[in-house]
Design an enzyme around this catalytic site. Structure first.
Site, PDB file in Angstrom:
ATOM      1  N   ASP A  34       4.519   5.845   0.942  1.00  0.00           N
ATOM      2  CA  ASP A  34       4.391   7.224   0.465  1.00  0.00           C
ATOM      3  C   ASP A  34       4.701   7.314  -1.030  1.00  0.00           C
ATOM      4  OD1 ASP A  34       3.935   9.898   0.600  1.00  0.00           O
ATOM      5  OD2 ASP A  34       5.745  10.402   1.723  1.00  0.00           O
ATOM      6  N   HIS A  51      -3.105   5.264  -5.955  1.00  0.00           N
ATOM      7  CA  HIS A  51      -3.534   4.451  -4.804  1.00  0.00           C
ATOM      8  C   HIS A  51      -3.848   3.016  -5.234  1.00  0.00           C
ATOM      9  CE1 HIS A  51      -3.344   7.961  -2.377  1.00  0.00           C
ATOM     10  NE2 HIS A  51      -4.409   8.546  -2.892  1.00  0.00           N
ATOM     11  N   GLU A  81      -4.600  12.325  10.033  1.00  0.00           N
ATOM     12  CA  GLU A  81      -4.402  13.590   9.322  1.00  0.00           C
ATOM     13  C   GLU A  81      -4.890  13.511   7.870  1.00  0.00           C
ATOM     14  OE1 GLU A  81      -1.895  12.083  11.160  1.00  0.00           O
ATOM     15  OE2 GLU A  81      -2.245  13.418  12.876  1.00  0.00           O
ATOM     16  N   LEU A 145       2.479 -14.735   8.732  1.00  0.00           N
ATOM     17  CA  LEU A 145       2.754 -13.297   8.849  1.00  0.00           C
ATOM     18  C   LEU A 145       1.534 -12.567   9.422  1.00  0.00           C
ATOM     19  CD1 LEU A 145       4.497 -10.739   7.872  1.00  0.00           C
ATOM     20  CD2 LEU A 145       3.005 -10.786   5.875  1.00  0.00           C
TER      21      LEU A 145
HETATM   22  C1  FPP Z   1       0.384   8.044   0.625  1.00  0.00           C
HETATM   23  O1  FPP Z   1       0.760   8.508  -0.652  1.00  0.00           O
HETATM   24  C2  FPP Z   1      -0.541   6.916   0.477  1.00  0.00           C
HETATM   25  C3  FPP Z   1      -1.775   6.812   1.057  1.00  0.00           C
HETATM   26  C4  FPP Z   1      -2.352   7.868   1.914  1.00  0.00           C
HETATM   27  C5  FPP Z   1      -2.644   5.640   0.828  1.00  0.00           C
HETATM   28  C6  FPP Z   1      -1.935   4.318   0.968  1.00  0.00           C
HETATM   29  C7  FPP Z   1      -2.853   3.229   0.585  1.00  0.00           C
HETATM   30  C8  FPP Z   1      -2.521   2.128  -0.134  1.00  0.00           C
HETATM   31  C9  FPP Z   1      -1.146   1.865  -0.610  1.00  0.00           C
HETATM   32  C10 FPP Z   1      -3.564   1.094  -0.441  1.00  0.00           C
HETATM   33  C11 FPP Z   1      -3.620   0.065   0.659  1.00  0.00           C
HETATM   34  C12 FPP Z   1      -4.746  -0.892   0.415  1.00  0.00           C
HETATM   35  C13 FPP Z   1      -5.343  -1.655   1.355  1.00  0.00           C
HETATM   36  C14 FPP Z   1      -6.434  -2.558   0.925  1.00  0.00           C
HETATM   37  C15 FPP Z   1      -4.972  -1.631   2.773  1.00  0.00           C
HETATM   38  P1  FPP Z   1       0.385  10.015  -1.049  1.00  0.00           P
HETATM   39  O2  FPP Z   1      -0.973  10.014  -1.664  1.00  0.00           O
HETATM   40  O3  FPP Z   1       0.551  10.898   0.141  1.00  0.00           O
HETATM   41  O4  FPP Z   1       1.476  10.314  -2.133  1.00  0.00           O
HETATM   42  P2  FPP Z   1       2.119  11.755  -2.472  1.00  0.00           P
HETATM   43  O5  FPP Z   1       2.898  12.156  -1.245  1.00  0.00           O
HETATM   44  O6  FPP Z   1       2.990  11.464  -3.653  1.00  0.00           O
HETATM   45  O7  FPP Z   1       0.975  12.679  -2.779  1.00  0.00           O
END
Ligand code: FPP
Length: 266
Positions: A34, A51, A81, A145
């Site tokens: 997050d 991201h 969601e 892993l």
């Molecule tokens: C939540 O932060 C994050 C996500 C919904 C996306 C997570 C994805 C990655 C870390 C990339 C993974 C990559 C691969 C190839 C699997 P948010 O956007 O809700 O953050 P905020 O709460 O600060 O808005």
């Protein structure tokens, strides 16, 4: 011994080696990644930049998890969601996942990482499903892993899907409903071979489960970390594992049974 692939030498590999953990690592760690949006916004960048940085952080954490000896790492990449996000962000994430799989999978494969996908096919772009399935096939024989990507995943949907299949099997006569127990239910989850979660980590200071692995986390220890996900790295993981190691897990029983006081004896 496999030569390190360039994309397996993430940022904190320049740090001095961390102190030994001193006890057995958790077998299965689950992470809610997050804070990508906040990380980007605080830098005046578009959320997409968060991201992208989050994907790099994940790679470092995967390397750190393998280093520590964690066997299973499950991460929440996209929830059922998350379809409520703006269309441009959704599209960006789908492309990031597809490209990330394509560009990282050879390095992960070379390091013996087995990649799994937990989630539903519906709504996902077919090209992404193709990449997910190709990555699962490529790494299926790996014994290092296991990295489980929860993508288009929701725990309640997983349980509803399981309940539906249980009902179908009971109706067809291949399952005795009267003999149903928790081990049987667990066999109907998306990845029945994954063990229960030992350590649940969430970044960005939030303290919520958000419909992530509800069944599998029945006895998980929870560690909440203030760092936003793009800033999270293997050192944060080690700290969370150290916090886990200091916990007393009783699984509902007692570690040091004391004799009952006389008045309480039957
Ligand atoms: C939540 O932060 C994050 C996500 C919904 C996306 C997570 C994805 C990655 C870390 C990339 C993974 C990559 C691969 C190839 C699997 P948010 O956007 O809700 O953050 P905020 O709460 O600060 O808005």
């Amino acid at each position: 011994m496999v030569a390190p692939h360039p994309s397996w030498t993430p940022r904190s590999s320049v740090d001095p080696p961390a102190a030994p953990l001193g006890s057995a690592p958790p077998r299965h760690v689950a992470i809610v990644m997050d804070g990508n949006g906040r990380w980007a916004t605080s830098r005046g960048l578009p959320r997409a930049a968060g991201h992208t940085a989050g994907e790099r952080a994940l790679l470092d954490v995967v390397a750190g998890a393998a280093e520590i000896g964690i066997r299973y790492l499950t991460v929440f990449a996209f929830s059922t969601e998350n379809w409520n996000r703006p269309p441009a962000e959704r599209r960006f994430l789908m492309t990031l996942f597809r490209r990330g799989l394509r560009t990282r999978r050879d390095a992960l494969h070379a390091h013996g990482v087995r990649i799994r996908w937990l989630g539903q096919h519906s709504k996902l772009p077919p090209q992404l499903v193709t990449e997910l399935e190709a990555t699962e096939r490529l790494t299926a024989g790996n014994t290092g892993l296991t990295l489980a990507l929860c993508l288009n995943y929701g725990s309640r949907s997983e349980l509803v899907d399981a309940a539906r299949r249980i009902a179908e099997d009971a109706t067809a006569g291949s399952l005795d409903a009267a003999a149903l127990d928790s081990q049987t239910v667990a066999r109907y989850l998306y990845a029945p071979d994954l063990p229960d979660v030992d350590l649940f980590i969430r970044s960005a200071g939030e303290q919520r489960v958000s419909n992530f692995l509800l069944w599998q986390c029945a006895y998980a220890e929870f560690v909440f970390v203030d760092a936003l996900w793009p800033d999270f790295n293997r050192r944060h993981l080690r700290q969370a594992v150290a916090a886990y190691a200091s916990r007393n897990r009783t699984f509902g029983t007692v570690n040091d049974p004391q004799p009952l006081p006389r008045a309480a004896r039957g």
